[in-house]
Design an enzyme around this catalytic site. Structure first.
Site, PDB file in Angstrom:
ATOM      1  N   LYS A 130      46.932  -5.986   7.786  1.00 52.75           N
ATOM      2  CA  LYS A 130      48.175  -6.349   8.470  1.00 52.75           C
ATOM      3  C   LYS A 130      48.568  -5.270   9.479  1.00 52.75           C
ATOM      4  O   LYS A 130      47.857  -5.061  10.435  1.00 52.75           O
ATOM      5  CB  LYS A 130      49.254  -6.627   7.423  1.00 52.75           C
ATOM      6  CG  LYS A 130      48.777  -7.511   6.248  1.00 52.75           C
ATOM      7  CD  LYS A 130      48.429  -8.933   6.660  1.00 52.75           C
ATOM      8  CE  LYS A 130      47.677  -9.709   5.585  1.00 52.75           C
ATOM      9  NZ  LYS A 130      48.293  -9.743   4.258  1.00 52.75           N
ATOM     10  N   ARG A 183      28.694   4.116  -1.185  1.00 50.70           N
ATOM     11  CA  ARG A 183      29.664   3.523  -2.121  1.00 50.70           C
ATOM     12  C   ARG A 183      30.529   4.626  -2.723  1.00 50.70           C
ATOM     13  O   ARG A 183      31.720   4.466  -2.931  1.00 50.70           O
ATOM     14  CB  ARG A 183      28.969   2.714  -3.218  1.00 50.70           C
ATOM     15  CG  ARG A 183      29.943   2.213  -4.285  1.00 50.70           C
ATOM     16  CD  ARG A 183      29.476   0.967  -5.034  1.00 50.70           C
ATOM     17  NE  ARG A 183      28.074   0.984  -5.388  1.00 50.70           N
ATOM     18  CZ  ARG A 183      27.531   1.753  -6.346  1.00 50.70           C
ATOM     19  NH1 ARG A 183      28.290   2.561  -7.051  1.00 50.70           N
ATOM     20  NH2 ARG A 183      26.242   1.693  -6.587  1.00 50.70           N
ATOM     21  N   TYR A 243      53.652 -11.459  -2.576  1.00 44.81           N
ATOM     22  CA  TYR A 243      52.452 -12.082  -2.026  1.00 44.81           C
ATOM     23  C   TYR A 243      51.833 -13.016  -3.067  1.00 44.81           C
ATOM     24  O   TYR A 243      51.584 -12.615  -4.212  1.00 44.81           O
ATOM     25  CB  TYR A 243      51.462 -10.980  -1.628  1.00 44.81           C
ATOM     26  CG  TYR A 243      50.208 -11.521  -0.998  1.00 44.81           C
ATOM     27  CD1 TYR A 243      50.243 -12.113   0.252  1.00 44.81           C
ATOM     28  CD2 TYR A 243      48.993 -11.451  -1.656  1.00 44.81           C
ATOM     29  CE1 TYR A 243      49.099 -12.617   0.834  1.00 44.81           C
ATOM     30  CE2 TYR A 243      47.834 -11.958  -1.069  1.00 44.81           C
ATOM     31  CZ  TYR A 243      47.902 -12.539   0.168  1.00 44.81           C
ATOM     32  OH  TYR A 243      46.769 -13.042   0.736  1.00 44.81           O
TER      33      TYR A 243
HETATM   34  C1  LIG Z   1      47.903  -9.982   2.953  1.00 47.89           C
HETATM   35  C2  LIG Z   1      48.620  -9.318   1.851  1.00 47.89           C
HETATM   36  C3  LIG Z   1      47.946  -8.923   0.693  1.00 47.89           C
HETATM   37  C4  LIG Z   1      46.471  -9.209   0.465  1.00 47.89           C
HETATM   38  O1  LIG Z   1      45.667  -8.502   1.353  1.00 47.89           O
HETATM   39  P1  LIG Z   1      44.236  -9.035   1.883  1.00 47.89           P
HETATM   40  O2  LIG Z   1      43.846  -7.981   2.859  1.00 47.89           O
HETATM   41  O3  LIG Z   1      44.470 -10.368   2.495  1.00 47.89           O
HETATM   42  O4  LIG Z   1      43.331  -9.118   0.708  1.00 47.89           O
HETATM   43  C5  LIG Z   1      48.677  -8.255  -0.268  1.00 47.89           C
HETATM   44  N1  LIG Z   1      49.993  -8.016  -0.124  1.00 47.89           N
HETATM   45  C6  LIG Z   1      50.670  -8.400   0.977  1.00 47.89           C
HETATM   46  C7  LIG Z   1      52.121  -8.112   1.091  1.00 47.89           C
HETATM   47  C8  LIG Z   1      50.010  -9.061   1.994  1.00 47.89           C
HETATM   48  O5  LIG Z   1      50.702  -9.464   3.071  1.00 47.89           O
END
Ligand SMILES: *Cc1c(COP(=O)(O)O)cnc(C)c1O
Length: 403
Positions: free
Chosen positions: A198, A48, A101
């Site tokens: 992403k 951690r 988001y």
């Molecule tokens: C998907 C996304 C998030 C959140 O991320 P997670 O990995 O789904 O928790 C935050 N900001 C943007 C621009 C995103 O596309």
């Protein structure tokens, strides 16, 4: 300075001294043997606090963003939550880009509000409205550019100047642009957040998030110390397998982004010429209001294209009828995805002033062949045509009945 792709491949990737393995091993361990009480063999005690696989990924991403330190988390939202909790105090106010988001808005308005945090939503493209939203207790400005799903472009240097005047922090969600296209810290941002789920992971097979901070003191503490302590004490860390997948994805980010940008640009132009499409949102198009700013601020226009269709029925039919553009939330993977933001990613905004229009569809353009993607969009537009019921047709049918 070493070039982007060279750093992407080598930064933080320490070769294995025992075997010579070119790819650092995945340190799938929770704890590390001590040579005496608190005598740590290589600085690691418990995963951690630190783990070599996570450290390697953090260093790799920090190098690419040009930051002082980076921290990897179990998801993008966990990264955002850790950053906010590391720097904010009860009673603080946040200025939040309106076109962002949905989950970020939810995190602040539903969870952080319980601890006395308030926020105001602003038009990210209008610096006057950002400045007008500053309150005496504004501690943080949060912006996403290009924004989600309308691809608005924020002037990062302008936002940074307002944050500096106020003694507040500027946080930029760089998920859409990635460090390959844009480095917010170079424009004066104090911290960058990512959903590494992403483009950085890039293959739709891992969840993750990251915070990269500049060398900056806030409320008497360095951001690196504050976020590092929150990561350790809060515990929402990225595990070794997830860190490995994110690091592997990051090595090819530059190559993938070139391809995402080139294909998205071709598709945006093609869509702009189709009668079923009433508006294309893509910063690479000259008619996009943020085009010139994006051209200055970014090294490419990204892989996300949003389109407005004639009405809700045609937007739904379009989103539901393609083969390669698979209907799902998320973005940034090698495979193309289509999403209906109003009821999918941004459903939490329905009924608020930030709700997404019902005729909007968001495309995450993958790395497939552009001809196949155009054929797929043609299928989608045919379905959209069949679904929309133009007034003219109905009038003509009526006339025929009467005849
Ligand atoms: C998907 C996304 C998030 C959140 O991320 P997670 O990995 O789904 O928790 C935050 N900001 C943007 C621009 C995103 O596309």
């Amino acid at each position: 300075m070493t070039g982007f792709n060279t750093q992407a491949v080598h930064a933080g990737q320490h070769k294995d001294p025992h075997t010579g393995a070119v790819v650092p091993p995945i340190y799938q361990t929770s704890t590390f043997i001590q040579d005496g009480i608190n005598v740590l063999r290589s600085g690691h005690e418990y995963s951690r606090g630190s783990n070599p696989t996570r450290d390697g990924f953090q260093d790799q991403l920090t190098a690419l963003e040009g930051g002082a330190a980076g921290f990897a988390f179990a998801s993008g939202i966990a990264a955002e939550d850790a950053l906010l909790r590391a720097v904010l105090e009860p009673g603080d106010h946040i200025i939040l880009g309106a076109d962002g988001y949905g989950g970020t808005n939810r995190l602040i308005s539903k969870l952080h509000s319980k601890w006395g945090i308030t926020s105001s939503a602003v038009d990210i493209t209008n610096l006057d409205s950002v400045r007008a939203a500053v309150q005496p207790n504004t501690a943080l400005l949060w912006v996403e550019t290009p924004s989600n799903p309308l691809l608005g472009i924020a002037d990062l240097a302008g936002w940074a100047a307002i944050a500096r005047e106020q003694g507040a922090l500027l946080v930029v969600d760089n998920t859409f642009a990635t460090p390959y296209l844009q480095r917010p810290l170079d424009f004066g941002a104090h911290a960058v957040v990512h959903s590494t789920t992403k483009y950085i992971g890039g293959h739709s097979d891992v969840l993750g998030g990251a915070v990269i901070v500049a060398d900056h003191l806030f409320r008497g503490q360095s951001l690196a110390e504050a976020v590092g302590y929150q990561q350790f004490a809060g515990g929402a860390v990225a595990g070794p397998q997830d860190s490995y997948l994110a690091a592997r994805g990051l090595k090819t980010l530059g190559l993938r982004m070139e391809r995402h940008c080139a294909t998205a640009s071709t598709l945006a132009r093609w869509l702009d010429a189709q009668p079923e499409v009433t508006r294309v949102y893509y910063p690479g198009l000259e008619n996009h209001p943020g085009h010139e700013l994006a051209a200055r601020q970014q090294h490419g226009f990204g892989g996300i294209v949003s389109v407005a269709l004639k009405d809700e029925a045609s937007a739904r039919a379009f989103a539901e009828s393609m083969e390669y553009f698979q209907l799902s939330v998320s973005l940034g993977g090698v495979e193309s995805l289509v999403c209906y933001p109003r009821e999918m990613t941004h459903a939490s905004l329905i009924g608020t002033e930030l709700e997404i229009p019902a005729n909007l569809v968001r495309l995450s353009v993958g790395i497939e062949e552009v001809e196949d993607l155009i054929a797929d969009l043609q299928r989608g537009l045919a379905a959209a045509r069949a679904a929309s019921k133009p007034v003219v047709t109905r009038v003509r049918e009526k006339t025929l009945e009467n005849a």
